[in-house]
Design an enzyme around this catalytic site. Structure first.
Site, PDB file in Angstrom:
ATOM      1  N   ALA A  35       3.529  -0.344   5.710  1.00 56.40           N
ATOM      2  CA  ALA A  35       2.704  -0.474   6.550  1.00 56.40           C
ATOM      3  C   ALA A  35       3.213  -1.931   7.411  1.00 56.40           C
ATOM      4  CB  ALA A  35       1.228  -0.720   6.623  1.00 56.40           C
ATOM      5  N   TYR A  53      -2.994  -4.530  15.308  1.00 51.09           N
ATOM      6  CA  TYR A  53      -2.955  -4.012  14.106  1.00 51.09           C
ATOM      7  C   TYR A  53      -3.871  -2.715  13.586  1.00 51.09           C
ATOM      8  CZ  TYR A  53      -3.572  -3.755   8.773  1.00 51.09           C
ATOM      9  OH  TYR A  53      -3.512  -3.259   7.559  1.00 51.09           O
TER      10      TYR A  53
HETATM   11  N1  LIG Z   1      -3.208  -6.163   2.603  1.00 49.26           N
HETATM   12  C1  LIG Z   1      -4.349  -6.275   2.708  1.00 49.26           C
HETATM   13  O1  LIG Z   1      -4.995  -7.052   2.517  1.00 49.26           O
HETATM   14  C2  LIG Z   1      -4.786  -4.635   3.225  1.00 49.26           C
HETATM   15  C3  LIG Z   1      -6.005  -4.594   3.493  1.00 49.26           C
HETATM   16  C4  LIG Z   1      -6.458  -3.369   3.879  1.00 49.26           C
HETATM   17  C5  LIG Z   1      -5.520  -2.144   3.981  1.00 49.26           C
HETATM   18  N2  LIG Z   1      -4.183  -2.492   3.684  1.00 49.26           N
HETATM   19  C6  LIG Z   1      -3.379  -1.352   3.784  1.00 49.26           C
HETATM   20  O2  LIG Z   1      -2.950  -1.084   2.586  1.00 49.26           O
HETATM   21  C7  LIG Z   1      -1.716  -0.710   2.665  1.00 49.26           C
HETATM   22  C8  LIG Z   1      -0.843  -1.509   1.545  1.00 49.26           C
HETATM   23  O3  LIG Z   1      -0.820  -2.787   1.871  1.00 49.26           O
HETATM   24  P1  LIG Z   1      -0.016  -3.729   1.073  1.00 49.26           P
HETATM   25  O4  LIG Z   1      -0.797  -5.264   1.011  1.00 49.26           O
HETATM   26  O5  LIG Z   1       0.503  -3.460  -0.187  1.00 49.26           O
HETATM   27  O6  LIG Z   1       1.166  -3.991   2.138  1.00 49.26           O
HETATM   28  P2  LIG Z   1       2.530  -4.918   1.649  1.00 49.26           P
HETATM   29  O7  LIG Z   1       2.519  -5.675   0.464  1.00 49.26           O
HETATM   30  O8  LIG Z   1       2.529  -5.674   3.106  1.00 49.26           O
HETATM   31  O9  LIG Z   1       3.814  -3.898   1.763  1.00 49.26           O
HETATM   32  C9  LIG Z   1       4.306  -2.908   2.854  1.00 49.26           C
HETATM   33  C10 LIG Z   1       5.525  -2.266   2.592  1.00 49.26           C
HETATM   34  O10 LIG Z   1       5.755  -1.505   3.461  1.00 49.26           O
HETATM   35  C11 LIG Z   1       7.193  -2.122   3.917  1.00 49.26           C
HETATM   36  N3  LIG Z   1       7.435  -1.662   5.221  1.00 49.26           N
HETATM   37  C12 LIG Z   1       7.337  -2.122   6.339  1.00 49.26           C
HETATM   38  N4  LIG Z   1       8.041  -1.556   7.389  1.00 49.26           N
HETATM   39  C13 LIG Z   1       8.634  -0.604   6.646  1.00 49.26           C
HETATM   40  C14 LIG Z   1       9.454   0.484   7.271  1.00 49.26           C
HETATM   41  N5  LIG Z   1       9.883   0.584   8.662  1.00 49.26           N
HETATM   42  N6  LIG Z   1       9.899   1.246   6.507  1.00 49.26           N
HETATM   43  C15 LIG Z   1       9.663   1.379   5.252  1.00 49.26           C
HETATM   44  N7  LIG Z   1       9.011   0.208   4.748  1.00 49.26           N
HETATM   45  C16 LIG Z   1       8.456  -0.445   5.468  1.00 49.26           C
HETATM   46  C17 LIG Z   1       7.055  -3.681   3.634  1.00 49.26           C
HETATM   47  O11 LIG Z   1       8.639  -4.075   3.805  1.00 49.26           O
HETATM   48  P3  LIG Z   1       8.819  -5.657   4.337  1.00 49.26           P
HETATM   49  O12 LIG Z   1       7.819  -6.485   3.617  1.00 49.26           O
HETATM   50  O13 LIG Z   1      10.148  -5.741   4.219  1.00 49.26           O
HETATM   51  O14 LIG Z   1       8.297  -5.613   5.875  1.00 49.26           O
HETATM   52  C18 LIG Z   1       6.318  -3.826   2.435  1.00 49.26           C
HETATM   53  O15 LIG Z   1       7.363  -3.695   1.124  1.00 49.26           O
HETATM   54  C19 LIG Z   1      -1.286  -0.532   4.059  1.00 49.26           C
HETATM   55  O16 LIG Z   1      -1.410   0.612   4.575  1.00 49.26           O
HETATM   56  C20 LIG Z   1      -2.176  -1.726   4.585  1.00 49.26           C
HETATM   57  O17 LIG Z   1      -2.272  -1.485   6.078  1.00 49.26           O
HETATM   58  C21 LIG Z   1      -4.037  -3.835   3.296  1.00 49.26           C
END
Ligand SMILES: NC(=O)c1ccc[n+]([C@@H]2O[C@H](COP(=O)([O-])OP(=O)(O)OC[C@H]3O[C@@H](n4cnc5c(N)ncnc54)[C@H](OP(=O)(O)O)[C@@H]3O)[C@@H](O)[C@H]2O)c1
Length: 316
Positions: free
Chosen positions: A81, A147
């Site tokens: 994401a 977002y």
């Molecule tokens: N983090 C939170 O607090 C939170 C809360 C609620 C829901 N969520 C949801 O939970 C899910 C996981 O979150 P997370 O915290 O694990 O996210 P994260 O740590 O930001 O990991 C997201 C990964 O997706 C990769 N990505 C971004 N653009 C991409 C593309 N075009 N093609 C392929 N990969 C791509 C990122 O790479 P880069 O780093 O290089 O961009 C990163 O490795 C997401 O759907 C998020 O919306 C997160």
């Protein structure tokens, strides 16, 4: 058959890949890094099991279709994401491309190869007037920022394919051993160790959630846990139990870290973030528990577990 996990270098995707081990094909955009180096950096902690890591930019429709047709996964868990909530206000097209358009492509090709799509989403889809109780899956979302709006369109895109599970979660923080992770806990610890007085918003109510707990729940819902059958298709809310504010959460982080740093409560208006966040985004997780999902510890227990796993506070 493999389980395809996108966002394999991210917090949740990395945890899922390490748990699935050789069952997983992890894909990520791998910006500015080589796959072997990235995979090596991911192999952290006792929970680690090696998995395949491949480069895939989700915004490249052709690559996405080719990869999924080639892998023909048993399930696809989309953890990738655009998660930079404030930056998304300045780059709405990029956020839309990753969080919504890419999911539409995933849903299309998953339908073609008959592969269940597990789409990870967010508490931020809610944000309108609070109903005075935690949000249920069928409550009306009302995103307050770019977002959140793109994530909601991602949910709608995923739901175009019958075999979908949408998991809304909140405030993710990965294990301390995940050195790449960007999250609230690490930010607070970094600032606190530098002796900075912390000012943290106290008018946003939610449930920060520990990634290992959420990962277990996602695997259960996807039918990749002990039960072996996916949950009924649809939306599920998955967080740790209870609720708090970012201020109270920060106070607990500082206390558990044994740091003597003042933490001051401020309002969201005083903080002045670019993107508007919900003042109340606590999620009702009854549906997840009704289908037999493993019990989620409360947020204090979860944070305690994080600290019990943190052998070297200084590196977080
Ligand atoms: N983090 C939170 O607090 C939170 C809360 C609620 C829901 N969520 C949801 O939970 C899910 C996981 O979150 P997370 O915290 O694990 O996210 P994260 O740590 O930001 O990991 C997201 C990964 O997706 C990769 N990505 C971004 N653009 C991409 C593309 N075009 N093609 C392929 N990969 C791509 C990122 O790479 P880069 O780093 O290089 O961009 C990163 O490795 C997401 O759907 C998020 O919306 C997160």
């Amino acid at each position: 058959m493999a389980v395809l996990v996108t966002g394999a270098l991210g917090q949740l995707g990395g945890e899922l890949c390490r748990r699935l081990g050789r069952e997983a094909v992890g894909v990520d955009v791998l910006a500015g890094t080589d796959a072997a180096g990235a995979a090596a950096s991911l192999h952290v902690g006792a929970e680690n099991r090696p998995f395949q890591l491949q480069r895939l930019d989700l915004t490249n429709r052709r690559q996405v279709l080719e990869t999924i047709r080639r892998v023909r996964p048993a399930a696809l868990i989309n953890c990738a994401a655009y998660t930079a909530v404030d930056q998304a206000e300045k780059e709405p097209e990029r956020a839309e491309a990753v969080n919504a358009t890419a999911v539409s492509n995933l849903a299309e090709v998953c339908a073609e190869v008959d592969c269940p799509l597990i789409q990870i989403s967010t508490d931020y889809v809610f944000g309108g007037q609070s109903l005075g109780r935690p949000w249920r899956e069928d409550d009306q979302p009302e995103p307050q920022c770019v977002y959140a709006a793109t994530k909601l369109r991602g949910e709608q895109a995923a739901a175009q394919w019958t075999k979908h599970i949408i998991v809304r979660t909140c405030g993710l923080y990965a294990r301390p051993s995940d050195a790449r992770a960007k999250n609230f806990v690490r930010t607070i610890l970094r600032f606190a160790r530098h002796g900075r007085t912390l000012q943290v918003v106290n008018d946003q109510h939610c449930t920060p959630s520990y990634v290992p707990h959420v990962a277990e729940a996602v695997l259960f819902l996807a039918g990749l846990g002990d039960r072996g059958l996916p949950a009924p298709w649809g939306i599920y809310h998955v967080t740790n139990r209870g609720q708090t504010t970012w201020y109270d959460f920060a106070v607990e982080i500082v206390r558990l870290a044994g740091l003597d740093v003042p933490v001051a409560p401020i309002t969201s208006a005083e903080y002045g973030a670019l993107a508007r966040r919900p003042s109340y985004s606590v999620l009702d997780t009854s549906r997840y528990h009704a289908v037999g999902g493993p019990q989620m510890p409360d947020w204090q227990t979860a944070l305690g577990e994080y600290f019990s796993q943190q052998s070297d506070f200084a590196s977080s």
